[in-house]
Design a protein around this motif. Structure first.
Motif, mmCIF file in Angstrom:
data_model
loop_
_atom_site.group_PDB
_atom_site.id
_atom_site.type_symbol
_atom_site.label_atom_id
_atom_site.label_comp_id
_atom_site.label_asym_id
_atom_site.label_seq_id
_atom_site.Cartn_x
_atom_site.Cartn_y
_atom_site.Cartn_z
ATOM 1 N N ALA A 35 2.924 -32.068 3.789
ATOM 2 C CA ALA A 35 1.830 -31.124 4.017
ATOM 3 C C ALA A 35 2.286 -29.681 3.804
ATOM 4 N N TRP A 36 3.491 -29.331 4.297
ATOM 5 C CA TRP A 36 3.956 -27.953 4.198
ATOM 6 C C TRP A 36 4.218 -27.553 2.748
ATOM 7 N N VAL A 37 4.906 -28.417 1.992
ATOM 8 C CA VAL A 37 5.197 -28.100 0.595
ATOM 9 C C VAL A 37 3.919 -28.057 -0.234
ATOM 10 N N LYS A 38 2.991 -28.974 0.027
ATOM 11 C CA LYS A 38 1.746 -28.963 -0.740
ATOM 12 C C LYS A 38 0.963 -27.685 -0.485
ATOM 13 N N LEU A 49 0.000 -24.963 -3.248
ATOM 14 C CA LEU A 49 -1.396 -24.574 -3.450
ATOM 15 C C LEU A 49 -1.563 -23.062 -3.358
ATOM 16 N N ASP A 50 -0.922 -22.432 -2.377
ATOM 17 C CA ASP A 50 -1.023 -20.977 -2.236
ATOM 18 C C ASP A 50 -0.471 -20.268 -3.466
ATOM 19 N N ARG A 76 -2.651 -17.972 -6.113
ATOM 20 C CA ARG A 76 -2.374 -16.598 -6.530
ATOM 21 C C ARG A 76 -2.272 -16.478 -8.049
ATOM 22 N N THR A 77 -1.643 -17.460 -8.673
ATOM 23 C CA THR A 77 -1.513 -17.417 -10.128
ATOM 24 C C THR A 77 -2.881 -17.488 -10.802
ATOM 25 N N GLN A 94 -12.868 -26.424 0.465
ATOM 26 C CA GLN A 94 -13.453 -25.141 0.105
ATOM 27 C C GLN A 94 -12.674 -24.023 0.789
ATOM 28 N N PHE A 95 -12.283 -22.979 0.024
ATOM 29 C CA PHE A 95 -11.572 -21.846 0.576
ATOM 30 C C PHE A 95 -12.532 -20.702 0.873
ATOM 31 N N ALA A 96 -12.056 -19.744 1.674
ATOM 32 C CA ALA A 96 -12.918 -18.647 2.111
ATOM 33 C C ALA A 96 -13.321 -17.746 0.954
#
Length: 635
Positions: A30-33, A37-38, A42-43, A253-255
């Motif tokens: 979970a942490w690496v994923k 994703l973050d 950003r990219t 869904q992200f903010a």
């Protein structure tokens, strides 16, 4: 009771180990994923912003076209009093404007929406006489605003972006001027080999109008509202397209509007079919006044693979830790057995101390030698730095001398032509031949641009020019070159044999740079022929696939065999008073455009002389221009 505790205690250890292994594996995954994703988020944010800026800039480039045509007095007169003569005049004017701007078509509509004149009036799909009053770009412009609209052409069934401006005279709107721009080149730029992203653009109603994958076009991500369906139908925006919903599933869904969705994966190549499904991260950006939205999607295969690898690594690490603990426990059991060997270990320790002292003495001696060697190396390094500084300074001075000599070489011909045309302009002005004088002044302006290009090559000392690969007409560049060549002394002894294709070829190069290459090769050929003999030059153009091949052949004595390998080197010349920079500069211009320049001597059977071959890349957009010329152009 005691028996129960005895059976529970051995089982508790494996249960705790298995549970901790499961928790650690899941947490690592979970942490690496999330981190991956973050980072991908950003990219994609930056790439979406870049794509949005490039599309906005491309659309804004054509905003001036209908506005400029609307300011024409001749267009206003046509809308006030239409007749056949004015229609013919405006048709020719629109063709010229469209050729300069590079749009798909430019046309004039009266206040009822009927096309009076168009840049494609001679083609089978001409807009002349067709009524487009139902289009939003007409309604917005006739109301006094700026019309912007994307849809499939009602006459050509080909999609494009429409821009319109009202034609106003004395506070009254007489009609509108509209321009259509084909955006297929934007999709082609997205479909670069090896690109790992999917890109699409949705209009205000949520319909995908541009996409890297053809199967995604003219689909929606959600059902259209009844009002939107009515507007699309009334405007005939997509003609007979059904606008189905693209199968997908939003997982997260992200903010900021980004999301993780499951989507059908496109097949490789240009086929519109889809195969299988994949998870994508989708990032959105708003586009311009039309309320469009660009979406950049990237597959999550690498994100999931990184998370799986991290989970596997965590599990292996935990297993190794358990093995280490088991080993430590076993080792403690064996310590008691080793107590009897204390005396042997003590003797071994004493021997080890003696060896350590001997080794320390050796190391002290070696350290002294190393320090002396380091001091010697530092002195050598200081000497090397001084020599490098001197070498860099010498290189700079040599480069500045080479650039100055190159600029001097390339300025000679334009300056001579400037002298000739300026003298002619004074004569024409004295005789009252204003038009001829204006033509000479226009030619002088073009020569000044060439001088600016030559001097701008000094900037190439630090970076490459941004306009090294721009579309340029071979025929136009050659005509401009010959205009200067004819001003040379003894140019009347030149006989030129030209061989052209039926259609002009547009290549990727700097326009003034291509003229400079033609000028250097032709003047070198004229200088190679003895002054007492006539000069024969053959200029041949042919096409091989996506390449344009240009041969320039002369009737001179050819190039000495010993010079063939060095003819393009700077400052190498076979002329008595030459600088040896013309061919070097020409080769550099073509290399910057991704092209090549070659030379060979023709055999006696071929007629002798030297033949230079230029290989240039054709403009990918040239096919669209050729289609217009053959009568197959569309709205």
């Amino acid at each position: 009771m005691a028996f129960g505790k005895w059976t529970l205690r051995p089982a508790l250890g494996p249960l705790l180990a298995a549970g901790s292994l499961a928790v650690l594996t899941w947490a690592s995954y979970a942490w690496v994923k999330q981190r991956q994703l973050d980072e991908l988020h950003r990219t994609l944010d930056s790439r979406a912003e870049l794509y949005a800026a490039s599309i906005g800039g491309a659309l804004n480039k054509y905003e001036f076209l209908p506005l400029a045509v609307a300011q024409s007095d001749a267009v206003g007169q046509l809308l006030e009093q239409p007749d056949a003569a004015r229609v013919a005049q405006i048709n020719a004017y629109l063709i010229d404007m469209n050729r300069r701007a590079g749009a798909f078509a430019v046309y004039v509509l009266d206040d009822k929406g009927t096309t009076l004149a168009s840049s494609n009036w001679q083609e089978a799909s001409s807009y002349v006489g067709v009524n487009y009053g139902f289009r939003p770009y007409f309604k917005n412009a006739i109301a006094g605003g700026i019309g912007r609209f994307y849809g499939i052409g009602a006459s050509t069934f080909e999609a494009g972006y429409f821009i319109s401006q009202p034609v106003q005279r004395n506070g009254r709107i007489l009609g509108i001027v509209a321009a259509k721009v084909n955006l297929d080149w934007i999709e082609q730029s997205w479909r670069t080999p090896g690109a790992g992203e999917q890109i699409w653009v949705k209009d205000a109603n949520g319909v995908i109008i541009l996409a890297t994958t053809p199967a995604f076009k003219f689909k929606t991500l959600a059902p259209l509202a009844p009002a939107a369906k009515n507007d699309i139908s009334a405007q005939r925006q997509f003609l007979q397209e059904n606008l189905p919903i693209l199968p997908h599933r939003v997982q997260r869904q992200f903010a900021d509007g980004a999301s993780v969705m499951t989507l059908e994966r496109p097949q490789a190549g240009d086929t519109p079919a889809l195969s299988g499904s994949a998870d994508y991260l989708a990032v959105n950006r708003a586009l311009g006044p039309l309320q469009w939205q660009i979406t950049v999607l990237a597959e999550l295969d690498q994100v999931n693979a990184a998370a799986r690898n991290a989970a596997i690594a965590a599990a292996l690490g935990w297993a190794l830790l358990l093995l280490a603990l088991m080993y430590a426990r076993q080792r403690r059991r064996r310590i008691a057995e080793r107590l009897n060997a204390q005396q042997t270990l003590a003797r071994a320790y004493e021997q080890l101390e003696i060896k350590v002292e001997q080794r320390t003495a050796d190391l002290v001696h070696a350290n002294g030698r190393l320090q002396a060697e380091v001091s010697e190396r530092e002195r050598a390094e200081q000497t090397l730095r001084y020599a490098q500084a001197e070498l860099v300074q010498s290189g700079k001075l040599a480069a500045i001398g080479q650039m100055a000599a190159g600029v001097t070489h390339e300025l000679n011909q334009p300056l001579a032509a400037l002298q000739t045309f300026s003298d002619n302009a004074k004569v024409f002005l004295a005789r009252g031949r204003i038009d001829d004088a204006l033509d000479n002044l226009s030619t002088i302006s073009d020569l000044v641009k060439r001088l600016g290009y030559v001097t701008s090559q000094l900037k190439g000392f630090a970076r490459r020019s941004d306009d090294a690969r721009k579309p340029v007409s071979v025929r136009q560049a050659f005509a401009q070159t010959m205009l200067q060549i004819r001003t040379r002394k003894n140019s009347q002894r030149l006989t030129l044999h030209e061989s052209w294709l039926e259609d002009d070829i547009t290549v990727l190069c700097n326009a003034i740079g291509l003229e400079q290459v033609f000028s250097n090769l032709i003047t070198n050929a004229m200088d190679a022929v003895p002054e007492s003999a006539p000069v024969q030059i053959w200029f041949q153009v042919r096409r091989e696939g996506a390449l344009a091949i240009i041969h320039i052949t002369d009737n001179g004595p050819g190039i000495p065999l010993a010079s063939l390998d060095k003819i393009f080197d700077p400052f190498y010349t076979t002329k008595e008073h030459g600088l040896g920079l013309g061919l070097s500069i020409s080769a550099g211009i073509l290399r910057a455009a991704g092209s090549a320049l070659a030379v060979r001597n023709r055999s006696a059977a071929e007629g002798g002389g030297a033949q230079f071959t230029i290989t240039l890349s054709c403009d990918p957009g040239e096919n669209k221009i050729e289609t217009k010329e053959t009568g197959n152009a569309r709205e």
